[in-house]
Every structure is written in structure tokens, then in C-alpha cells.
Scaffold this active site. Sequence first.
Site, mmCIF file in Angstrom:
data_model
loop_
_atom_site.group_PDB
_atom_site.id
_atom_site.type_symbol
_atom_site.label_atom_id
_atom_site.label_comp_id
_atom_site.label_asym_id
_atom_site.label_seq_id
_atom_site.Cartn_x
_atom_site.Cartn_y
_atom_site.Cartn_z
ATOM 1 N N SER A 518 -22.204 55.947 -80.220
ATOM 2 C CA SER A 518 -22.880 57.098 -79.210
ATOM 3 C C SER A 518 -23.752 56.152 -78.119
ATOM 4 C CB SER A 518 -23.616 57.866 -80.085
ATOM 5 O OG SER A 518 -24.130 58.810 -79.624
ATOM 6 N N HIS A 630 -18.515 63.824 -84.229
ATOM 7 C CA HIS A 630 -19.418 62.724 -83.809
ATOM 8 C C HIS A 630 -19.991 62.062 -84.781
ATOM 9 C CE1 HIS A 630 -21.431 60.724 -80.457
ATOM 10 N NE2 HIS A 630 -22.654 60.919 -81.066
#
Length: 656
Positions: A518, A630
Amino acid sequence: MNKRCVTMDDLFETKSVTNPVLAPNDREAVCTVTELNKEDNAYHSAIHHIDLQTGEVTRWTYGKQRVSAPKWSPDGKQVAFLSNRNETNQLYIIQKAGGEARALTDCKEAIDSFEWSACGKKIWFTGKLKTGETFCTTVQKQERFPQPIRVTKMKYKEDFIGVLPQDQYTQIGYVDVATCTVCNFTKEPFDHSLEAVSHDGKQLVIGVNRNAQTDHDFSVPLVLVDIETKKETVILDEQGFFGNVAFSKDDRYIAYTGYDMTFQNVTQADVFVYDQTNGQAMNLTAGIDAPIGDESISDHLQQTIAPGVVWTEDEQLYFQLSSMGEVRLYAATLDGAIYPATGEEEHVYGYDVAKDAEFALLTVSTMTNPGELYRQTIATGERTKLTSFNEGWLKKVELVEPETIYYTNGNENIQGWLMKPTKFTEGKTYPLIVEIHGGPHAMYGYTYFHEMQVLAAQGYGVLYLNPRGSHGYSQAFVDAVRGDYGGGGYEDIMAGLDEVLKTESWIDETRLGVTGGSYGGFMTNWIVGHTNRFKAAVTQRSISNWVSFFGVSNIGYYFTDWHLKAGMTDVDTLWKQSPLKYAENIETPLLILHAERDFVCPIEQAEQLFITLKDLGKETEFVRFPESDHNMSRTGKPNLRIARLEEITGWFKRYL
């Protein structure tokens, strides 16, 4: 006993002990224990009962499913919980006296959350419904052919899910425990959250935004509702993120946690208390320059659902606070006194507190312990271990105790941790891998991290840091990254590397690796585009191009503005801070890992980077993970979590 090194498959050996909940009598409790199952590639969890007088731990639920959010009935005779044993999460109840759990709901969509009514005869809950439907609506036959979806709002998709149904809202309902009769309480075409139920059973606190246009509206007003008359009193209505509501024992006070938009989504959270007698609210923790709640990241813990605050009978409040890598339990009184209730250098990731504040139940992890349940006497700090789910595993493996390091970069004081390889031998040199966390507003800390132990077990030193932008230090520190992506944070990481190279002669500076996910993936991309010091890099769920990120991410249009302080009217700034701009400079072999159903950092970010690097003749490979979002490295399919670790360690083995 000769202990072995940690392996990737130890993901299946450790158990996650979470969500301790005291019974109304404060003499017993339940908790949730979750483990990964290799055979069916899934997560299994069960409710366990703890007799606090005898210390006896008894498993209450069985089967190959996930259970979550156990809550005692007001009379302490039953426990309600959510379970996916019939595919979608539904509400179940189990008797303390024994017997099988029974389903209370069979709704079309999953149940998201629930709270007991004070009478114990009904349970309030939330779930999604299409406009015009009720919780009793039967499942409709699916359309035979795919249908187009009309999108009219910017907030139209979510991670893993993708495009959301456009006429579906979260509603509040309740179920009669005896008859399983389900009724709707809300029906308006807005999302509703169930925040709390008063102890007298007469009031709810709900969250609902009734504004027609919410694309740039980040408010969810907290509303006190009289259950009988449905009269509403607004407790809070401002831009920000607020929730975790709890009534005091006499229902006079309503506590909640959250933060406004002073620093956008990096504003530190506080504890607030609303007084029903005068309609005034006060910020109880305004004097603390650290965030309320748990900001520590871990790849081991599952379902770490901790209360925002817990009231005691003498109107003390207990809550978590994240500071300097620690997550501790704190207590506060309404007159402003605040003090820590647990010790240093640990991660208190779950808790409950006895009504008389004599003791707390704590789930605690340290850097060398995945976590267990403890009973702590608050006045003395004396602690008793109640569970031993990971004790057998700990006896078999050799864990590395990370060393806390501190250094300065300019005017910034930075904290981090350094791990030596598991079988470290004096006089030998070893490669070092730098790990960078996401967020960027998260916090590495004093908690068990499986990935770090795996890398150490394979002969790598591991350096992980909390550069500026990390939570747990100060408001100024966490805000310092906004408008400066690739600036001060990058310098902090490189300064940390320089510091350990200066002090640790065992590190081979010709064999350095870097990885992160990320924001950590963005920073990995940025680093290899700005220095050739690293001999191998692995970027995960990363951002490479802020220009396209603006439109393809489910958070892109506002996150970009908040964090880069620029939007599509200032494309030059977006491109200047995009790692893709510097792809031609990349000489470091770069492995790109990305989940196909990541809508926070969509996979096109990885695709752009991979194709560009290949076109430039760079050394790179691209691994796509199907059916993953994610959070794959923390909650993804177990086999893919193992595959991810194999890819990371395989790449570093090849190049380091």
C-alpha cells in the site's frame, strides 16, 4: 530442547485469541479463537467460555465456520453471535446451560452487527436491504442475464466487492428471541448504523446521513432515538469519523470516539462524552497528543474487535491508546484524570473491564508471543494468564526478539526495530531487508509479526521503522507526510538504514532488500526510482500513478486531495509524485505483487508499472493474486498468503 525456525506454514500453527467479553456477573467470560485451516483453505473460529473462578476454559462452538462478536444476554444465560455456517453471516444464540446453537435470522443479506435489548427478549441488528424490501423479504430469483448498472455517485465501489448495488442501504431491525420474528425499525433510503442501546432499553444511538449528495460529505451524524416515539435528538453532526458509542451504566452519559477533519483522515482520534442532562459534549482526551484506539498492524491477529470505550459503575471510562509502538489500556474520569492501566512494550488488542473496575480482561500480544487472554487486577497490575492456545507452538520455535532503535533525521526523532537472523553467528555478515508499513498512518509496534519472523528464519536481518506519517507519536508527526509523499518519509527510512549500517557490522550493505504494501508499496516504488542502494525490491498492492489512481481507486478522488493536496486540476503535482515518472531510473530488480480485487489500490497500478518497466528492458516480474483484496496479506485465502510469502522470499533469495 532444540527449537526450530519459524516457517511460512506456522500461519496454520498459531491461534488468534480475540474479543474477550465479560458476563453480567463478572465471574465468567467468552472469547473468540481463530485458526487457519489448510485442508479447506479457510478460517475457522470458535467461541470459548472461561470460568474466572476456576480458570477452566471450555469450547462452546464447533464446525468449519467463522463466528464473531459474541455478546452475553442481560441475564447472562445466553450468548448471541454471528456465524457464516450457512454461507452468509446470520445471528445465532447459544444457551450457557448447553446444547446446540440455534439460528435467529435467515435474512436475504448478511447481518452486519447487533446489540441486545435490555429486556433480553429481542436483539437489534443491521443488514443491507434494497429500497422497498424488509428483512422478511424472501430471496428473489436472480436475473437470467447480466444487467447494466447505472452509477450516479462517486462512492460507488468497495474493496473486494467492486461496484455496489445502487439501491441498497444498511437498515436497522430487531428479532424476537423466542419466536425469531424479524421486524424493520428503519426503512428510509439511507445507510444506518446501530451504535448503542441504552441500559433501560428505551433509546438507541444510530448513525445516519440523510443528505442527498454525499460524494464530498464525510459526516455520519450520531442521533439519539426514542424507541417508542422515534423522536430524535442529534448528539453530533460534523464532518469526520465518529462511532464506538457506549452508554454509561445509568444512561446519563454517552461516550464515543472519533475525529474531525482538521487534518483530514489523519486527525488523531479522541474520546468524547455527551451529557443527556444538558446536551453538552466534552473532549475527554484533548490533552493527549496520541490517537485513541489501536493503530498497531499485525499479520497474525484475526477479528480484533475491541470496544471503543468501556464504562464502569463509578463512571470511569477505559479505552486503548496507541503511542510509541505500544497499545495500552488507559482509564479516565469525567473530571479529567487520565492514567495508563497496563504496562509498556506490548499490544493490548482486546479488553473488557469489570463493572466495579477491580479487574480487566485483556488479550495481549508481544513481539515474541502471538497473544493470549489475561486477567489483570487494575489496582496492582497483577496479571493471570487464562489461556494457553499458543503455548505448545512457542515451545517448538525459536523467535527473534526485535531490538528497539531510536535515531534522528534532522529535527525528527524516529523509532524502529531491528531483527537479527534467527541463527545469527557473530563474525558473519547477513543481508538486510527493510519493511515499510502501509497507511501511511499506521504503526509498527510491540506485537507479533509472522512475516518478520519468517524473513529472520531464512537468514535475513529485518529493519522496520515508523517514519513521519506514522501514528503514535504526535499530531504534527502523523500529519507531516501530507503534501510530501516521497519527501521526509523517504529521508527518514534512508536515515534509519544509514544508522544501522553505521552501528551493526554484521549487515552486508551490498545485499540490501526493500519491500512494503500500500503506502509501503508506493514508497518501495519511490525508493528504487531514486536510489540504487537496494539489490532487490518487492512492491505490494502499490500506487505507481497518482493521475490514474484519482479515478480508479474507490478512495482516489478524495484521498489524493487529502494527501497530495492536489487533484485533477493540478496534474503536474500528481505526476511529479508518481513513481511511474521515475521508472527509467529503476535499476533494482523489482517483483510486483498485486491482488486482482483490490479496489483501494487497483491492479491497474501494478499493470502500468510492470508494462513500463518491461518496455524499458528492466528486470521485473508481476504476480497477480485472484479472488483477493487489499487485505490479502492479513485476511486473504490461506494458500495465497503462503504463496505471497514464497514469492517475497524467493525473490530475495534470487537477488540477495
